[in-house]
Design a protein around this motif. Structure first.
Motif, PDB file in Angstrom:
ATOM      1  N   PHE A   1      55.559  30.091  35.584  1.00 37.58           N
ATOM      2  CA  PHE A   1      55.664  31.553  35.539  1.00 37.58           C
ATOM      3  C   PHE A   1      54.524  32.143  34.707  1.00 37.58           C
ATOM      4  CE2 PHE A   1      57.113  35.273  33.108  1.00 37.58           C
ATOM      5  CZ  PHE A   1      57.419  36.150  34.133  1.00 37.58           C
ATOM      6  N   ILE A   2      54.289  31.558  33.536  1.00 36.78           N
ATOM      7  CA  ILE A   2      53.192  32.035  32.677  1.00 36.78           C
ATOM      8  C   ILE A   2      51.860  31.874  33.396  1.00 36.78           C
ATOM      9  CG2 ILE A   2      51.946  31.624  30.520  1.00 36.78           C
ATOM     10  CD1 ILE A   2      54.602  30.683  29.306  1.00 36.78           C
ATOM     11  N   MET A   3      51.689  30.736  34.081  1.00 34.47           N
ATOM     12  CA  MET A   3      50.449  30.487  34.805  1.00 34.47           C
ATOM     13  C   MET A   3      50.216  31.568  35.860  1.00 34.47           C
ATOM     14  SD  MET A   3      49.319  27.074  36.971  1.00 34.47           S
ATOM     15  CE  MET A   3      49.948  26.040  35.636  1.00 34.47           C
ATOM     16  N   ILE A   4      51.255  31.910  36.613  1.00 31.38           N
ATOM     17  CA  ILE A   4      51.136  32.941  37.647  1.00 31.38           C
ATOM     18  C   ILE A   4      50.850  34.304  37.015  1.00 31.38           C
ATOM     19  CG2 ILE A   4      52.401  34.223  39.437  1.00 31.38           C
ATOM     20  CD1 ILE A   4      53.909  31.573  39.997  1.00 31.38           C
ATOM     21  N   TYR A   5      51.527  34.616  35.911  1.00 32.21           N
ATOM     22  CA  TYR A   5      51.342  35.905  35.243  1.00 32.21           C
ATOM     23  C   TYR A   5      49.899  36.064  34.768  1.00 32.21           C
ATOM     24  CZ  TYR A   5      52.291  39.883  32.175  1.00 32.21           C
ATOM     25  OH  TYR A   5      52.279  41.130  31.576  1.00 32.21           O
ATOM     26  N   VAL A   6      49.387  35.062  34.063  1.00 29.86           N
ATOM     27  CA  VAL A   6      48.031  35.142  33.512  1.00 29.86           C
ATOM     28  C   VAL A   6      46.992  35.122  34.637  1.00 29.86           C
ATOM     29  CG1 VAL A   6      46.318  33.957  32.089  1.00 29.86           C
ATOM     30  CG2 VAL A   6      48.691  34.133  31.301  1.00 29.86           C
ATOM     31  N   ALA A   7      47.189  34.251  35.626  1.00 27.34           N
ATOM     32  CA  ALA A   7      46.239  34.171  36.738  1.00 27.34           C
ATOM     33  C   ALA A   7      46.195  35.492  37.505  1.00 27.34           C
ATOM     34  CB  ALA A   7      46.618  33.032  37.677  1.00 27.34           C
ATOM     35  N   SER A   8      47.344  36.115  37.708  1.00 30.55           N
ATOM     36  CA  SER A   8      47.391  37.385  38.432  1.00 30.55           C
ATOM     37  C   SER A   8      46.698  38.488  37.644  1.00 30.55           C
ATOM     38  CB  SER A   8      48.851  37.776  38.711  1.00 30.55           C
ATOM     39  OG  SER A   8      49.479  36.818  39.530  1.00 30.55           O
ATOM     40  N   LEU A   9      46.896  38.487  36.331  1.00 34.41           N
ATOM     41  CA  LEU A   9      46.212  39.450  35.471  1.00 34.41           C
ATOM     42  C   LEU A   9      44.695  39.308  35.632  1.00 34.41           C
ATOM     43  CD1 LEU A   9      47.088  40.012  31.685  1.00 34.41           C
ATOM     44  CD2 LEU A   9      44.766  40.194  32.569  1.00 34.41           C
ATOM     45  N   LEU A  10      44.214  38.065  35.572  1.00 35.10           N
ATOM     46  CA  LEU A  10      42.779  37.809  35.665  1.00 35.10           C
ATOM     47  C   LEU A  10      42.244  38.062  37.078  1.00 35.10           C
ATOM     48  CD1 LEU A  10      42.525  34.596  33.444  1.00 35.10           C
ATOM     49  CD2 LEU A  10      41.917  36.949  32.832  1.00 35.10           C
ATOM     50  N   PHE A  11      42.998  37.676  38.103  1.00 36.35           N
ATOM     51  CA  PHE A  11      42.588  37.945  39.478  1.00 36.35           C
ATOM     52  C   PHE A  11      42.429  39.443  39.697  1.00 36.35           C
ATOM     53  CE2 PHE A  11      43.280  33.630  40.648  1.00 36.35           C
ATOM     54  CZ  PHE A  11      42.861  33.447  41.962  1.00 36.35           C
ATOM     55  N   GLY A  12      43.391  40.222  39.181  1.00 42.54           N
ATOM     56  CA  GLY A  12      43.323  41.666  39.333  1.00 42.54           C
ATOM     57  C   GLY A  12      42.082  42.241  38.690  1.00 42.54           C
ATOM     58  N   ASN A  13      41.792  41.808  37.469  1.00 40.21           N
ATOM     59  CA  ASN A  13      40.618  42.323  36.769  1.00 40.21           C
ATOM     60  C   ASN A  13      39.314  41.802  37.372  1.00 40.21           C
ATOM     61  OD1 ASN A  13      41.919  44.017  35.010  1.00 40.21           O
ATOM     62  ND2 ASN A  13      42.080  42.505  33.368  1.00 40.21           N
ATOM     63  N   LEU A  14      39.328  40.585  37.889  1.00 40.16           N
ATOM     64  CA  LEU A  14      38.125  40.060  38.556  1.00 40.16           C
ATOM     65  C   LEU A  14      37.795  40.859  39.817  1.00 40.16           C
ATOM     66  CD1 LEU A  14      38.612  36.197  38.183  1.00 40.16           C
ATOM     67  CD2 LEU A  14      36.693  37.543  37.281  1.00 40.16           C
ATOM     68  N   LEU A  15      38.832  41.214  40.582  1.00 39.88           N
ATOM     69  CA  LEU A  15      38.583  42.011  41.786  1.00 39.88           C
ATOM     70  C   LEU A  15      38.070  43.398  41.395  1.00 39.88           C
ATOM     71  CD1 LEU A  15      38.671  42.152  44.856  1.00 39.88           C
ATOM     72  CD2 LEU A  15      41.029  42.991  44.686  1.00 39.88           C
ATOM     73  N   SER A  16      38.650  43.988  40.351  1.00 43.33           N
ATOM     74  CA  SER A  16      38.171  45.287  39.866  1.00 43.33           C
ATOM     75  C   SER A  16      36.724  45.193  39.418  1.00 43.33           C
ATOM     76  CB  SER A  16      39.046  45.779  38.702  1.00 43.33           C
ATOM     77  OG  SER A  16      40.339  46.117  39.129  1.00 43.33           O
ATOM     78  N   LEU A  17      36.403  44.142  38.682  1.00 43.86           N
ATOM     79  CA  LEU A  17      35.043  43.961  38.191  1.00 43.86           C
ATOM     80  C   LEU A  17      34.061  43.803  39.353  1.00 43.86           C
ATOM     81  CD1 LEU A  17      33.214  43.566  35.688  1.00 43.86           C
ATOM     82  CD2 LEU A  17      33.683  41.103  35.869  1.00 43.86           C
ATOM     83  N   TYR A  18      34.470  43.062  40.361  1.00 40.87           N
ATOM     84  CA  TYR A  18      33.590  42.831  41.511  1.00 40.87           C
ATOM     85  C   TYR A  18      33.360  44.115  42.304  1.00 40.87           C
ATOM     86  CZ  TYR A  18      31.608  40.719  45.679  1.00 40.87           C
ATOM     87  OH  TYR A  18      30.772  40.397  46.718  1.00 40.87           O
ATOM     88  N   LEU A  19      34.434  44.855  42.556  1.00 42.99           N
ATOM     89  CA  LEU A  19      34.319  46.056  43.373  1.00 42.99           C
ATOM     90  C   LEU A  19      33.648  47.213  42.635  1.00 42.99           C
ATOM     91  CD1 LEU A  19      37.766  46.055  45.234  1.00 42.99           C
ATOM     92  CD2 LEU A  19      35.537  45.331  46.115  1.00 42.99           C
ATOM     93  N   HIS A  20      33.697  47.183  41.293  1.00 46.17           N
ATOM     94  CA  HIS A  20      33.117  48.277  40.501  1.00 46.17           C
ATOM     95  C   HIS A  20      31.942  47.793  39.654  1.00 46.17           C
ATOM     96  CE1 HIS A  20      36.462  50.991  41.511  1.00 46.17           C
ATOM     97  NE2 HIS A  20      37.246  49.943  41.349  1.00 46.17           N
ATOM     98  N   LYS A  21      31.308  46.716  40.082  1.00 53.74           N
ATOM     99  CA  LYS A  21      30.273  46.071  39.258  1.00 53.74           C
ATOM    100  C   LYS A  21      29.096  46.971  38.906  1.00 53.74           C
ATOM    101  CE  LYS A  21      28.291  43.790  43.361  1.00 53.74           C
ATOM    102  NZ  LYS A  21      29.359  44.235  44.300  1.00 53.74           N
ATOM    103  N   ASP A  22      28.855  47.986  39.717  1.00 52.58           N
ATOM    104  CA  ASP A  22      27.738  48.894  39.445  1.00 52.58           C
ATOM    105  C   ASP A  22      28.184  50.185  38.757  1.00 52.58           C
ATOM    106  OD1 ASP A  22      25.867  47.151  40.631  1.00 52.58           O
ATOM    107  OD2 ASP A  22      26.414  47.886  42.625  1.00 52.58           O
ATOM    108  N   GLU A  23      29.481  50.301  38.473  1.00 55.24           N
ATOM    109  CA  GLU A  23      30.020  51.498  37.813  1.00 55.24           C
ATOM    110  C   GLU A  23      30.308  51.144  36.354  1.00 55.24           C
ATOM    111  OE1 GLU A  23      33.331  53.041  40.146  1.00 55.24           O
ATOM    112  OE2 GLU A  23      32.442  52.142  41.945  1.00 55.24           O
ATOM    113  N   TYR A  24      29.277  51.201  35.533  1.00 56.32           N
ATOM    114  CA  TYR A  24      29.393  50.740  34.151  1.00 56.32           C
ATOM    115  C   TYR A  24      30.409  51.542  33.339  1.00 56.32           C
ATOM    116  CZ  TYR A  24      25.530  47.429  34.541  1.00 56.32           C
ATOM    117  OH  TYR A  24      24.745  46.356  34.878  1.00 56.32           O
TER     118      TYR A  24
END
Length: 217
Positions: free
Chosen positions: A83-106
């Motif tokens: 459960f902890i693994m899924i929670y932390v991985a989902s948190l990071l996956f969400g932020n990684l996708l945000s970072l990728y899609l907004h990489k040029d919006e500093y």
């Protein structure tokens, strides 16, 4: 009332403590929120810490209530550690996708446990696709898999059209995290429930195709 596990209580407590600290201390909030420019300056702690900050008590309450209702649906079949693994991985996956899609919006910033919580929600639906969910504006129960697919399709719409002050991309990334990690932890789902595994993959495939076609911008 649900009998919460200790790990769920600890996660909720961590969110409450960090969020209220952020409400009272603006410097703390600014130092640990998700911000593209700061992360690109190697402040990588923000990829994790931002998931424990919230905009206000309503934002915090909504995320923690969702976690409260769906945590046991993941913990019972998979255990506390997973459960902890899924929670932390989902948190990071969400932020990684945000970072990728907004990489040029500093200037782009975000906060909240929504990515992690959405990952738990999607994991719970994957494990129990026919669970009944009730919405305030719909008087009949909705099968979990229908809700999950609909929610991610709306997230794609929100991402494309920048609807509201909501991190739709973090929600979607979190759901991908919950989906992928749950299948890695319980690959038997491919044998016992391939139909729902396939259905819940549809929004993820649609997002990938839209991105490749350049239709997310």
């Amino acid at each position: 009332m649900l009998n919460l596990s200790l790990v769920t209580v600890v996660i909720i407590a961590a969110n409450v403590i960090a969020s209220f600290k952020g409400f009272e201390d603006r410097l703390f909030f600014e130092r640990y929120k998700f911000n593209v420019g700061s992360i690109k300056r190697n402040e990588h702690i923000r990829m994790f810490s931002s998931g424990f900050l919230h905009a206000d008590t309503t934002h915090l309450l909504f995320n923690m209530l969702t976690l409260y209702f769906f945590a046991n649906a993941v913990i019972v079949p998979l255990g506390n550690f997973n459960f902890i693994m899924i929670y932390v991985a989902s948190l990071l996956f969400g932020n990684l996708l945000s970072l990728y899609l907004h990489k040029d919006e500093y200037w782009y910033s975000a906060i909240g446990a929504s990515g992690a919580v959405t990952g738990i929600l999607y994991s719970a639906i994957l494990l129990q696709p026919n669970m009944s969910l009730y919405m305030f504006f719909i008087p009949i129960p909705i099968p979990g898999y229908v809700f999950g697919i609909g929610y991610l399709l709306y997230s794609i719409y929100g991402m494309k059209n920048r609807i509201g002050n909501i991190g739709h991309d973090a929600h979607f990334g979190g759901a991908i995290g919950g989906y992928v990690i749950t299948l890695l932890l319980k690959p038997s789902l491919f044998e016992t429930d391939l139909f729902h595994v396939g259905l819940l993959a549809i929004p993820i495939i649609i997002l990938f195709v839209m991105y490749k076609m350049g239709k997310l911008s």
